[in-house]
Design a protein around this motif. Structure first.
Motif, PDB file in Angstrom:
ATOM      1  N   LEU A 175       0.833  -1.202   0.000  1.00 15.25           N
ATOM      2  CA  LEU A 175       0.000   0.000   0.000  1.00 15.25           C
ATOM      3  C   LEU A 175       0.868   1.252   0.000  1.00 15.25           C
ATOM      4  O   LEU A 175       0.567   2.233  -0.685  1.00 15.25           O
ATOM      5  N   ARG A 179       0.097   2.218  -3.633  1.00 15.45           N
ATOM      6  CA  ARG A 179      -1.180   2.917  -3.496  1.00 15.45           C
ATOM      7  C   ARG A 179      -0.968   4.212  -2.713  1.00 15.45           C
ATOM      8  O   ARG A 179      -1.687   4.509  -1.758  1.00 15.45           O
ATOM      9  N   GLU A 181      -1.680   7.086  -3.332  1.00 16.18           N
ATOM     10  CA  GLU A 181      -2.781   8.043  -3.362  1.00 16.18           C
ATOM     11  C   GLU A 181      -3.844   7.748  -2.310  1.00 16.18           C
ATOM     12  O   GLU A 181      -4.814   8.503  -2.174  1.00 16.18           O
ATOM     13  N   HIS A 182      -3.661   6.659  -1.566  1.00 21.29           N
ATOM     14  CA  HIS A 182      -4.638   6.277  -0.540  1.00 21.29           C
ATOM     15  C   HIS A 182      -3.956   6.087   0.818  1.00 21.29           C
ATOM     16  O   HIS A 182      -3.837   4.967   1.310  1.00 21.29           O
ATOM     17  N   ALA A 185      -5.783   4.037   3.453  1.00 23.16           N
ATOM     18  CA  ALA A 185      -5.779   2.581   3.336  1.00 23.16           C
ATOM     19  C   ALA A 185      -4.726   1.978   4.252  1.00 23.16           C
ATOM     20  O   ALA A 185      -4.976   0.982   4.948  1.00 23.16           O
ATOM     21  N   CYS A 260      -7.946  -4.907   2.619  1.00 28.87           N
ATOM     22  CA  CYS A 260      -7.136  -4.539   1.455  1.00 28.87           C
ATOM     23  C   CYS A 260      -7.778  -4.914   0.119  1.00 28.87           C
ATOM     24  O   CYS A 260      -7.284  -4.479  -0.930  1.00 28.87           O
ATOM     25  N   TRP A 263      -8.166  -2.493  -2.712  1.00 31.13           N
ATOM     26  CA  TRP A 263      -6.944  -1.856  -3.214  1.00 31.13           C
ATOM     27  C   TRP A 263      -5.996  -2.830  -3.909  1.00 31.13           C
ATOM     28  O   TRP A 263      -5.106  -2.405  -4.645  1.00 31.13           O
ATOM     29  N   LYS A 311     -13.428   8.606   4.257  1.00 31.95           N
ATOM     30  CA  LYS A 311     -12.789   8.478   2.956  1.00 31.95           C
ATOM     31  C   LYS A 311     -11.897   9.685   2.676  1.00 31.95           C
ATOM     32  O   LYS A 311     -12.176  10.797   3.084  1.00 31.95           O
ATOM     33  N   THR A 312     -10.821   9.431   1.951  1.00 33.32           N
ATOM     34  CA  THR A 312      -9.931  10.527   1.592  1.00 33.32           C
ATOM     35  C   THR A 312      -9.303  10.229   0.247  1.00 33.32           C
ATOM     36  O   THR A 312      -9.060   9.076  -0.100  1.00 33.32           O
ATOM     37  N   THR A 313      -9.068  11.259  -0.542  1.00 28.81           N
ATOM     38  CA  THR A 313      -8.369  11.106  -1.803  1.00 28.81           C
ATOM     39  C   THR A 313      -7.036  11.830  -1.774  1.00 28.81           C
ATOM     40  O   THR A 313      -6.358  11.966  -2.776  1.00 28.81           O
ATOM     41  N   ARG A 315      -3.225  12.635  -1.343  1.00 29.48           N
ATOM     42  CA  ARG A 315      -2.011  11.849  -1.568  1.00 29.48           C
ATOM     43  C   ARG A 315      -1.114  11.954  -0.334  1.00 29.48           C
ATOM     44  O   ARG A 315      -1.234  12.874   0.465  1.00 29.48           O
ATOM     45  N   TYR A 316      -0.195  10.992  -0.219  1.00 27.91           N
ATOM     46  CA  TYR A 316       0.749  11.022   0.881  1.00 27.91           C
ATOM     47  C   TYR A 316       1.533  12.331   0.908  1.00 27.91           C
ATOM     48  O   TYR A 316       1.777  12.896   1.949  1.00 27.91           O
TER      49      TYR A 316
END
Length: 318
Positions: A175, A179, A181-182, A185, A260, A263, A311-313, A315-316
Motif C-alpha cells: 500500500l 497505493r 494516493e490512498h 488505506a 485490502c 486496493w 474516505k480521503t483522496t 495523496r501522501y
C-alpha cells in the motif's frame, strides 16, 4: 461502528503536527502502549511474576529485545531526520505493528497462564471439542489427519511460519509503495491488525484453550513427520500457553485480506487469498487449533473489517 478522525494532508502534515501527548494518538497507537502495561498490571495483580523463568524463555526474551531495539533505532532515526519525509512517515505509522508483538511476548514471559489458573478459569478445550464434534463429527484436526504427507507438511509449516507475517506486513508495504494516493488505506489496515490482535489476546485470557496438539495428543494416529517436533519447539518457544481461541493466525491474514481487497490488483487478490487460505488450513493441519478457533478467528476478522475510516483522496505527499 467505530471511526477515528484521520486527516492525512501529506507528509508535511504528518511530520509537523504530530500529537504531543498519548491521548491525542489514534486508538490503535494508544493500545500499542497501553496493552503491554495492562499485561504487566494483570501479572502483578493475579500472577506470580517471580515464576517467569527467564532461562526457559531465551527465544522470547531475544525476540522482545530485537523488537525493543528496532523501536529505539526508529526513534533515533526520526530524531536525527536522516530519512526523507516519506520514509519518516512510514516509520511513524508502521512501528505499532511489530511493537504490538511485545505485548504478546510479555504474556509468555510473565506466564499469564498462572494468573488464569489462580483465578480458577478452566480450560475450554472440552467445549471446543464439543463444538467441532457437533459441526464436523469430530475435532477438525483429527478429521484431516489422513491428509498428512511430507510435501503437505512442508507447505503447511511454511504457511504457518512465514505467510502469517508476509500477508499483513507485505500488504502494508505494498500500500505504501503502490497505493500512495490512498494513505487512509495504510492506516485502516494497520488499525485492523492492531484491533484484531488486542481483541484476540483479551479473549485468550477469557477463553483459555491449550489446543488439540496437547489436549488430544494421544488421539492422533498419524504423525506429521520427523520435522514436526522441531517446528513445535520453535513455535512453542514464543507462544503463550492458552493462545488458541480465537485463532489469530486465521484472523490477522483474513482481516488484512478483507480490508485490502478493494486496493489489491487482481493478481494480488488471488495470491493473498491463496496464502490466507493456506495459513488457515495450516492451523488445523499442524494441530494448533480446533475448527471452533478458526471460525472464531474468521468471525473476528469480519467484525473488525467493518470498522470504517473517513474516505480521503489526499495523496501522501512528496
Amino acid at each position: 461502528m467505530i471511526s477515528h478522525e484521520l486527516k492525512p494532508r501529506g507528509w508535511s502534515y504528518s511530520l509537523q503536527q504530530m500529537p504531543d501527548s498519548l491521548r491525542q494518538w489514534p486508538l490503535d497507537k494508544q493500545l500499542t502502549l497501553l496493552f503491554p502495561a495492562g499485561i504487566l498490571l494483570f501479572a502483578l495483580l493475579f500472577g506470580d511474576i517471580r515464576q517467569w523463568l527467564p532461562g526457559e524463555n531465551k527465544a522470547a526474551l531475544t525476540g522482545a529485545g530485537i523488537f525493543f531495539l528496532l523501536i529505539v533505532l526508529t526513534r533515533l532515526a526520526l530524531a536525527r531526520h536522516t530519512l526523507s519525509p516519506r520514509y519518516e512517515w512510514l516509520l511513524r505509522e508502521l512501528w505499532p505493528v511489530p511493537a504490538m508483538l511485545l505485548g504478546y511476548l510479555l504474556m509468555r514471559l510473565l506466564r499469564l497462564e498462572l494468573a488464569i489458573d489462580a483465578l480458577g478459569i478452566e480450560l475450554m478445550d472440552p467445549q471446543m471439542i464439543a463444538f467441532d464434534t457437533a459441526l464436523f463429527g469430530q475435532p477438525l484436526p483429527l478429521l484431516i489427519q489422513h491428509w498428512v504427507s511430507p510435501a503437505m507438511t512442508l507447505l503447511m509449516e511454511s504457511a504457518y511460519l512465514h505467510f502469517y507475517y508476509a500477508v499483513p506486513i507485505g500488504s502494508l508495504l505494498w500500500l505504501f509503495y503502490c497505493r500512495a494516493e490512498h494513505p487512509a488505506a495504510f492506516i485502516h489496515v494497520r488499525q485492523g491488525i492492531i484491533y484484531t490482535l488486542v481483541i484476540g489476546w483479551l479473549l485468550y485470557l477469557l477463553v483459555p484453550v491449550i489446543g488439540p496438539g496437547q489436549w488430544l495428543e494421544s488421539a492422533f494416529s498419524v504423525s506429521l513427520g520427523t520435522q514436526d517436533g522441531l517446528v513445535y519447539d520453535a513455535v512453542n518457544s514464543f507462544r503463550y500457553a492458552y493462545d488458541c481461541f480465537p485463532s489469530l493466525h486465521t484472523a490477522v491474514p483474513w482481516v488484512t485480506l478483507l480490508v485490502c481487497w478493494r486496493w489489491y490488483s487482481w493478481p494480488l487478490r488471488v495470491l493473498v487469498l491463496l496464502m490466507t487460505l493456506s495459513i488457515t488450513l495450516s492451523t488445523l493441519y499442524l494441530r494448533y487449533h480446533y475448527g471452533a478457533d478458526v471460525l472464531g478467528g474468521i468471525a473476528l476478522a469480519v467484525i473488525v473489517a467493518q470498522l470504517r475510516l473517513p474516505k480521503t483522496t489526499t495523496r501522501y505527499g512528496h
